[in-house]
Design a protein around this motif. Structure first.
Motif, mmCIF file in Angstrom:
data_model
loop_
_atom_site.group_PDB
_atom_site.id
_atom_site.type_symbol
_atom_site.label_atom_id
_atom_site.label_comp_id
_atom_site.label_asym_id
_atom_site.label_seq_id
_atom_site.Cartn_x
_atom_site.Cartn_y
_atom_site.Cartn_z
ATOM 1 N N LEU A 48 -5.780 5.323 -4.951
ATOM 2 C CA LEU A 48 -5.784 4.380 -3.838
ATOM 3 C C LEU A 48 -7.144 3.716 -3.643
ATOM 4 N N VAL A 85 -4.182 11.250 -5.698
ATOM 5 C CA VAL A 85 -3.673 10.059 -5.003
ATOM 6 C C VAL A 85 -4.826 9.267 -4.398
ATOM 7 N N LYS A 86 -5.762 9.964 -3.794
ATOM 8 C CA LYS A 86 -6.923 9.286 -3.192
ATOM 9 C C LYS A 86 -7.700 8.486 -4.234
ATOM 10 N N ARG A 120 1.153 4.062 -2.878
ATOM 11 C CA ARG A 120 0.843 5.462 -2.553
ATOM 12 C C ARG A 120 1.954 6.381 -3.067
ATOM 13 N N TYR A 159 1.650 9.307 -5.896
ATOM 14 C CA TYR A 159 2.022 10.699 -5.641
ATOM 15 C C TYR A 159 2.995 11.201 -6.709
ATOM 16 N N GLU A 186 0.819 -1.207 0.000
ATOM 17 C CA GLU A 186 0.000 0.000 0.000
ATOM 18 C C GLU A 186 0.861 1.267 0.000
ATOM 19 N N GLU A 187 1.911 1.285 0.813
ATOM 20 C CA GLU A 187 2.750 2.483 0.907
ATOM 21 C C GLU A 187 3.529 2.726 -0.378
#
Length: 282
Positions: A197, A193-194, A172, A176, A168-169
């Motif tokens: 995700l 980004v949202k 992300r 970005y 996940e990171e």
């Protein structure tokens, strides 16, 4: 017994109707405005229909706007087998099923590709199209020898394995980095980004590789409706290559933004909305 049969029959009719509607509208739709002329707004890859909020605010007084979010993107429910061709058909079916008379299509990025594909395959379905920073074949800009081909499910699985395997990171961070490369408006980074995700990762991977394999250059000659193409400022540096993809069609008008990047509606708003207003009001 007769009442039971009638009830079962009615239930089947209702279920079949729901199934048909679900297939035709696997994307989400928001309708705003009550104008006679309809406009369908199609967002780009992994984007929410909210990308059009400011645009719709400028259109809603005089037009009926249908804002789409494609299946699996930005929190919208995913579907089993997403594909560029299937989404083209679903949007065309939506126009038919809802009896929307000659809508104007406005599409950004992949949404612009969908608008081009619909106009090339459904000649009498739409009034005109606005393509916001999309090309008939983006891959050919980076690979002049590119040729579209059928990609097997195994190839898709292998190609998408790295993306699907990201934590996940890491995903992300990649989202970005992508956002920074696509808009000069830093206030939009978190929103972009949202959307990434909250997109279904399988859909994200499948559509990334599917759209990378799309080549609409041969189809451009089949588009007979007026078409406005708004392109990001960096494309002006390779204008001859970009314009060659559109085949010098007389019904196409290509314009380049004076500043900004891929999200022209964020980066060069006043120019962008003036171009659209002048086009759709003529």
């Amino acid at each position: 017994m007769r009442k039971l049969i009638c009830r079962v029959g009615l239930l089947c009719v209702v279920l079949l109707g729901m199934m048909g509607k679900s297939f035709a509208q696997s994307f989400s739709v928001q309708r705003i405005g009550e104008g006679k002329q309809a406009i369908i707004l199609i967002p780009g890859f992994a984007c929410s229909g909210d990308v059009w909020n400011q645009t719709v605010d400028s259109l809603r007084s005089n037009y009926t706007c249908y804002i789409l979010t494609m299946p699996g993107f930005a929190g919208t429910a995913s579907e089993a087998n997403p594909s560029f061709d299937n989404w083209t058909k679903q949007i065309a079916d939506f126009i038919h099923n809802e009896k929307i008379e000659k809508p104007i299509l406005i599409g950004h990025s992949m949404g612009g590709g969908l608008a081009l594909n619909i106009a090339s395959t459904q000649a009498n379905l739409v009034k005109s199209i606005v393509v916001v920073d999309a090309l008939p074949c983006l891959t050919a800009i980076y690979n002049p020898n590119f040729q579209s081909r059928k990609i097997s499910d195994d190839e898709f699985a292998k190609a998408g394995a790295q993306l699907l395997g990201m934590g996940e990171e890491q995903f992300r961070r990649q989202a970005y980095i992508s956002a920074v490369s696509l808009t000069t408006d830093s206030l939009r980074y978190d929103e972009l980004v949202k959307w990434s995700l909250t997109s279904d990762r399988q859909t994200y991977a499948k559509m990334y590789y599917d759209y990378s394999n799309v080549d609409l250059r041969p189809a451009i000659k089949n588009i007979s409706v007026p078409a406005l193409v708004l392109l990001e400022h960096p494309f002006k540096k390779i204008a001859p290559i970009v314009e060659q993809q559109f085949g010098n069609q007389p019904n196409f008008r290509l314009e380049y933004a004076g500043k900004g990047l891929h999200f022209i509606m964020f980066d060069d708003w006043e120019w962008y909305i003036q171009q659209i207003m002048d086009f759709i009001n003529n």
